[in-house]
Design an enzyme around this catalytic site. Structure first.
Site, short mmCIF file in Angstrom:
data_model
loop_
_atom_site.label_atom_id
_atom_site.label_comp_id
_atom_site.label_asym_id
_atom_site.label_seq_id
_atom_site.Cartn_x
_atom_site.Cartn_y
_atom_site.Cartn_z
N ARG A 57 0.84 -1.21 0.00
CA ARG A 57 0.00 0.00 0.00
C ARG A 57 0.87 1.26 0.00
O ARG A 57 0.97 1.96 -0.99
CB ARG A 57 -0.95 -0.02 1.21
CG ARG A 57 -2.09 1.01 1.12
CD ARG A 57 -1.74 2.39 1.65
NE ARG A 57 -1.32 2.39 3.03
CZ ARG A 57 -0.84 3.47 3.63
NH1 ARG A 57 -0.69 4.61 2.98
NH2 ARG A 57 -0.43 3.42 4.89
N ASP A 58 1.54 1.52 1.10
CA ASP A 58 2.35 2.74 1.21
C ASP A 58 3.56 2.68 0.29
O ASP A 58 4.04 3.70 -0.18
CB ASP A 58 2.78 2.92 2.67
CG ASP A 58 3.26 4.32 2.98
OD1 ASP A 58 2.99 5.23 2.18
OD2 ASP A 58 3.92 4.51 4.02
N HIS A 86 6.04 4.64 12.62
CA HIS A 86 6.09 4.57 11.16
C HIS A 86 7.13 5.60 10.70
O HIS A 86 6.87 6.81 10.74
CB HIS A 86 4.71 4.90 10.59
CG HIS A 86 4.60 4.83 9.11
ND1 HIS A 86 3.79 3.92 8.46
CD2 HIS A 86 5.19 5.56 8.12
CE1 HIS A 86 3.88 4.10 7.15
NE2 HIS A 86 4.73 5.10 6.92
N HIS A 114 10.08 7.17 7.92
CA HIS A 114 10.66 7.29 6.59
C HIS A 114 12.13 7.63 6.75
O HIS A 114 12.55 8.17 7.78
CB HIS A 114 9.92 8.37 5.78
CG HIS A 114 8.56 7.94 5.33
ND1 HIS A 114 8.22 7.80 4.00
CD2 HIS A 114 7.45 7.61 6.03
CE1 HIS A 114 6.96 7.40 3.91
NE2 HIS A 114 6.47 7.28 5.13
N CYS A 144 4.98 9.60 -0.29
CA CYS A 144 3.63 10.11 -0.04
C CYS A 144 3.25 11.04 -1.18
O CYS A 144 3.97 12.01 -1.47
CB CYS A 144 3.57 10.87 1.29
SG CYS A 144 1.95 11.59 1.64
N ASN A 197 10.07 4.40 2.88
CA ASN A 197 9.84 3.98 4.25
C ASN A 197 11.08 3.28 4.82
O ASN A 197 11.98 2.88 4.09
CB ASN A 197 8.69 2.97 4.28
CG ASN A 197 7.34 3.59 4.01
OD1 ASN A 197 6.71 4.12 4.90
ND2 ASN A 197 6.90 3.52 2.76
#
Length: 307
Positions: free
Chosen positions: A15-16, A207, A209, A240, A249
């Site tokens: 997803r990300d 989370h 990056h 993003c 990430n």
């Protein structure tokens, strides 16, 4: 300092990791990616997002992907930005959804087309209906360590927004360093602020990056603070669409290497995971940014059909 004995890695690569790719990845390749990650031992694999395809065209095939994944796919979390996204998840019989809020006004406007306070009016019915239907709900709060338009974000503001999101009915709150500017001391301060506000470490996830190369150091600070759930993306994929300064990430392989070295249980087969990231890098036509993948996996060859 005592570190956790076991950590849960919450894999966000499908997803990300893929949402910001310039090239559209075929749905069957995405499905194979998810399956390979599960086979490598990742306990949680977030599969996609039911966002409007106009905003994130890379994930326009969300319903098709979840259909291909079949019964097994029902346990993979999906992001739902609003009630329309939830409707699609409910139609497919999915069991885990996530909402994605913002700790800052500017990013809320750019990402959600809502103000900082207005976002809660959008999320409240989404979370309520999901819980009434028996679904588990995760909440993300972005821009916890810095915002490209507003700069540093006050800790008390992050805690206020994060608790409001969590208190809507979430089981876990993921604190996002969306543009990768956070440092270890900031991680410690933010976790402390949340626990001082009444949240427990098992209700929080981190989370990161890796924009400034601090993701692993920040994860270690999180371990020292008692956090046991970490979002990561296989091969370091990700970014993003609404924060152009956001790079990849925290790479799942790099996190696994750190945890293994610390003697912390994680349940992931590093060899299989590296092979998966090398394979996906070949699909994307570029090398993985993960340091461990580069060191262990070598250079990806020509893309092959999933199978």
């Amino acid at each position: 300092m005592k570190l956790p004995e076991k950590v849960t890695i919450y894999e966000v690569g499908p997803r990300d990791g893929l949402q910001n790719e310039k090239t559209l990845v075929p749905t069957d390749v995405k499905a194979e990616f998810v399956r390979r990650l599960v086979t490598a031992g990742l306990p949680v694999v977030e599969a996609t997002s039911f966002v409007h395809p106009r905003w994130v065209p890379q994930l326009a095939d969300a319903a098709e992907l979840m259909t291909i994944l079949g019964e097994d796919g029902r346990d993979h979390p999906v992001l739902v930005p609003n009630e329309r996204g939830l409707d699609r998840a409910l139609e497919l019989g999915l069991r885990h959804v996530a909402i994605f809020g913002s700790a800052t006004e500017t990013f809320a406007q750019k990402n959600l087309n809502r103000g900082l306070d207005e976002q809660f009016a959008m999320f409240e019915p989404t979370v309520r209906r999901a819980r009434e239907a028996g679904l588990d709900v995760r909440a993300y709060v972005s821009m916890c360590f810095g915002d490209p338009w507003e700069g540093a974000v006050p800790v008390e503001q992050v805690v206020s927004v994060g608790k409001r999101l969590f208190d809507l009915g979430a089981s876990q709150l993921s604190l996002g360093d969306t543009i990768g500017v956070g440092t270890a001391n900031q991680v410690t301060a933010l976790v402390t602020a949340f626990t001082d506000a009444g949240m427990t470490t098992d209700q929080l996830a981190l989370h990161f990056h890796d924009t400034y190369g601090q993701a692993l150091a920040n994860a270690y600070a999180g371990l020292q603070a008692g956090i046991t759930t970490y979002d990561a993306s296989a091969g370091g994929l990700g970014g993003c669409p609404y924060a152009k300064s956001a790079t990849g990430n925290l790479a799942t392989e790099d996190l696994v290497w750190l945890l293994t070295g610390l003697g912390i249980e994680h349940g992931v087969d590093l060899e299989q995971l590296v092979a998966t990231s090398v394979w996906m890098a070949a699909q994307l036509g570029r090398p993985s940014p993960s340091a461990v993948v580069r060191a262990v996996g070598g250079t990806p060859g020509p893309a092959q059909s999933p199978g």
